[in-house]
Write a protein that holds these residues in place. Structure first.
Motif, mmCIF file in Angstrom:
data_model
loop_
_atom_site.group_PDB
_atom_site.id
_atom_site.type_symbol
_atom_site.label_atom_id
_atom_site.label_comp_id
_atom_site.label_asym_id
_atom_site.label_seq_id
_atom_site.Cartn_x
_atom_site.Cartn_y
_atom_site.Cartn_z
ATOM 1 N N ARG A 97 0.832 -1.226 0.000
ATOM 2 C CA ARG A 97 0.000 0.000 0.000
ATOM 3 C C ARG A 97 0.858 1.264 0.000
ATOM 4 N N ASP A 98 2.029 1.154 -0.616
ATOM 5 C CA ASP A 98 2.899 2.320 -0.779
ATOM 6 C C ASP A 98 2.619 2.899 -2.163
ATOM 7 N N MET A 99 1.590 3.722 -2.263
ATOM 8 C CA MET A 99 1.148 4.201 -3.563
ATOM 9 C C MET A 99 2.127 5.197 -4.195
ATOM 10 N N ASP A 100 2.954 5.840 -3.367
ATOM 11 C CA ASP A 100 3.998 6.688 -3.941
ATOM 12 C C ASP A 100 4.993 5.831 -4.722
ATOM 13 N N ALA A 101 5.348 4.680 -4.151
ATOM 14 C CA ALA A 101 6.268 3.783 -4.835
ATOM 15 C C ALA A 101 5.628 3.173 -6.071
ATOM 16 N N VAL A 102 4.331 2.901 -5.994
ATOM 17 C CA VAL A 102 3.611 2.373 -7.156
ATOM 18 C C VAL A 102 3.700 3.361 -8.318
ATOM 19 N N VAL A 103 3.360 4.602 -8.052
ATOM 20 C CA VAL A 103 3.341 5.622 -9.093
ATOM 21 C C VAL A 103 4.749 5.896 -9.615
ATOM 22 N N ALA A 104 5.769 5.727 -8.760
ATOM 23 C CA ALA A 104 7.143 5.933 -9.195
ATOM 24 C C ALA A 104 7.585 4.909 -10.232
ATOM 25 N N CYS A 105 6.833 3.825 -10.374
ATOM 26 C CA CYS A 105 7.139 2.825 -11.400
ATOM 27 C C CYS A 105 6.660 3.274 -12.779
ATOM 28 N N PHE A 106 5.899 4.356 -12.832
ATOM 29 C CA PHE A 106 5.402 4.890 -14.093
ATOM 30 C C PHE A 106 6.232 6.106 -14.497
ATOM 31 N N GLU A 107 6.486 6.217 -15.780
ATOM 32 C CA GLU A 107 7.290 7.317 -16.308
ATOM 33 C C GLU A 107 6.725 8.675 -15.889
ATOM 34 N N ARG A 108 7.606 9.574 -15.459
ATOM 35 C CA ARG A 108 7.147 10.899 -15.041
ATOM 36 C C ARG A 108 6.913 11.810 -16.236
ATOM 37 N N THR A 109 7.865 11.818 -17.191
ATOM 38 C CA THR A 109 7.748 12.742 -18.326
ATOM 39 C C THR A 109 7.112 12.095 -19.551
ATOM 40 N N ASN A 110 7.137 10.769 -19.608
ATOM 41 C CA ASN A 110 6.635 10.077 -20.793
ATOM 42 C C ASN A 110 5.448 9.175 -20.477
ATOM 43 N N PHE A 111 4.763 9.442 -19.361
ATOM 44 C CA PHE A 111 3.581 8.652 -19.027
ATOM 45 C C PHE A 111 2.448 9.016 -19.984
ATOM 46 N N GLN A 112 1.873 8.004 -20.630
ATOM 47 C CA GLN A 112 0.821 8.238 -21.621
ATOM 48 C C GLN A 112 -0.572 8.011 -21.049
ATOM 49 N N SER A 113 -0.827 6.805 -20.553
ATOM 50 C CA SER A 113 -2.164 6.535 -20.022
ATOM 51 C C SER A 113 -2.187 5.206 -19.287
ATOM 52 N N TYR A 114 -3.164 5.086 -18.419
ATOM 53 C CA TYR A 114 -3.503 3.820 -17.780
ATOM 54 C C TYR A 114 -5.010 3.672 -17.907
ATOM 55 N N HIS A 115 -5.447 2.586 -18.554
ATOM 56 C CA HIS A 115 -6.863 2.416 -18.852
ATOM 57 C C HIS A 115 -7.444 1.276 -18.017
ATOM 58 N N ASP A 116 -8.303 1.611 -17.081
ATOM 59 C CA ASP A 116 -9.046 0.613 -16.316
ATOM 60 C C ASP A 116 -10.401 0.438 -17.002
ATOM 61 N N THR A 117 -10.593 -0.707 -17.654
ATOM 62 C CA THR A 117 -11.753 -0.902 -18.524
ATOM 63 C C THR A 117 -13.056 -1.103 -17.759
#
Length: 372
Positions: A97-117
């Motif tokens: 439940r370390d959501m800061d660490a979770v988000v750090a796994c996603f690109e900061r400058t090149n993050f495009q999208s995350y689609h929850d269908t």
């Protein structure tokens, strides 16, 4: 949490010097392999201690696969664990439940999208919104629950996963109902961080077999006069993998060729708006493929959008279309036995979608649904 964006100039210089030193000693992975992100940048010490970073030569996929083989009790020996992919590290952080660490796994400058269908507004394009979404989702689940990866396909620039949520019940661990699904990720070529992701989970409301058979038979009657010729088209020259051959065979309604892609004792699980089945064996799979094809217009085909080719696993994203009109999208995970497919799992986007703003109000229904 020491994230890249919070490191001051001095720290950046230290990391740069450390990276250059590791490069000169050939300790960094090759450019054409899966990128691993330094754990000290992404994770706090309590998470870092739980992640084994034993290194195995990343250009030898066979050795990596052998190192991950579990022992007789099903547990991977700590001294044989390999470095984990960024997706696995992301799941580790989510389980803490370390959501800061979770988000750090996603690109900061090149993050495009995350689609929850599951949601009609589920296409998330900022990391702040992503953190908020993950936090609200975690709050709906039983305390101490965690994502358990059933299968994972790790390719050079893509990763596919099949997963479920488990919760602890005293000394035992149980799968939380209605929490199976698949995800697919695209990785940045330079940093190895996630730039794009999509997630699809099993439906909460499932059609019965009788309803599915009725809908399929009714649709077959509608399309009956337009049935495609039983003579299949040849496999296209661009087919380069067993999964592409399977998709291509289905599109040509060449069920013999489609079944040739599977071992005799195959197991296939489907989760879509019409068919929710566990199919065992080639005879049952043939029946399903024929019924599925007959329930759709002859011009309908499956388009393979992306693929992650692992050692013994294959993850895909795909969509169903008629004359360039998209009907439905989904994700699949396959395991292999030698050169053939052993198991398959299909999960489509939810036919009934909710706005993400309703997530906090799902708390009571979730307790009834998930049984906690």
């Amino acid at each position: 949490l020491s994230r890249v964006e919070s490191i001051d100039k001095k720290k950046r210089k230290e990391i740069s010097e450390k990276t250059q030193e590791m490069t000169s000693q050939n300790k960094t992975p090759k450019a054409d392999t899966n990128k691993m992100i330094p754990t000290e940048i992404l994770f706090s010490n309590d998470i870092k201690e739980k992640i084994e970073m034993k290194s195995v030569p990343s250009d030898d996929t066979t050795e990596r696969a052998d190192a991950l083989e579990p022992d007789a009790k099903g547990k991977t020996p700590p001294n044989h664990r390999t470095s984990k992919s960024i997706v696995e590290l992301c799941y580790e952080a989510w389980n803490e439940r370390d959501m800061d660490a979770v988000v750090a796994c996603f690109e900061r400058t090149n993050f495009q999208s995350y689609h929850d269908t599951l949601y009609w507004d589920g296409n998330i394009t900022s990391r702040d919104a992503l953190k908020d979404h993950f936090t609200k989702q975690a709050n709906l689940l039983p305390g101490g629950s965690k994502i358990v990866v059933k299968n994972i396909a790790i390719d050079e620039k893509t990763v596919g996963t099949q997963w479920a949520v488990h919760s602890s019940n005293g000394s035992s661990e149980e799968e939380v109902p209605y929490t199976n699904g698949c995800s697919f990720y695209e990785l940045d070529e330079t940093t190895g961080l996630i730039t794009k992701g999509v997630r699809a989970s099993e439906m909460w409301l499932k059609p019965s077999a009788d309803i599915a058979n009725f809908l399929a038979a009714s649709a077959a009657n509608i399309w009956g006069s337009e049935k495609r010729s039983s003579r299949p088209k040849p496999i296209t020259a661009s087919v380069s993998s067993i999964i592409e051959r399977y998709f291509d065979s289905w599109n040509n309604r060449d069920f013999d060729s489609a079944l040739d892609c599977f071992v005799d004792d195959c197991v296939y699980q489907t989760e879509d708006p019409v068919f929710v089945n566990q199919i065992i064996g080639k005879d049952a799979l043939r029946k399903h493929l024929v019924q599925n094809a007959e329930s759709l217009p002859p011009a309908c085909c499956i388009v393979l959008d992306n693929i992650a080719l692992g050692d013994k696993t294959i993850g895909t994203t795909w969509h169903l279309e008629i004359n360039n009109f998209v009907l439905l999208s989904g994700l699949s995970m396959y395991t292999m036995d030698g050169p053939l497919l052993k198991t398959g799992y299909d999960v489509t986007e939810a036919p009934l979608k909710f706005p993400r703003s309703l997530l906090p109000s799902f708390s009571f229904p979730a307790k009834l649904l998930f049984g906690f």
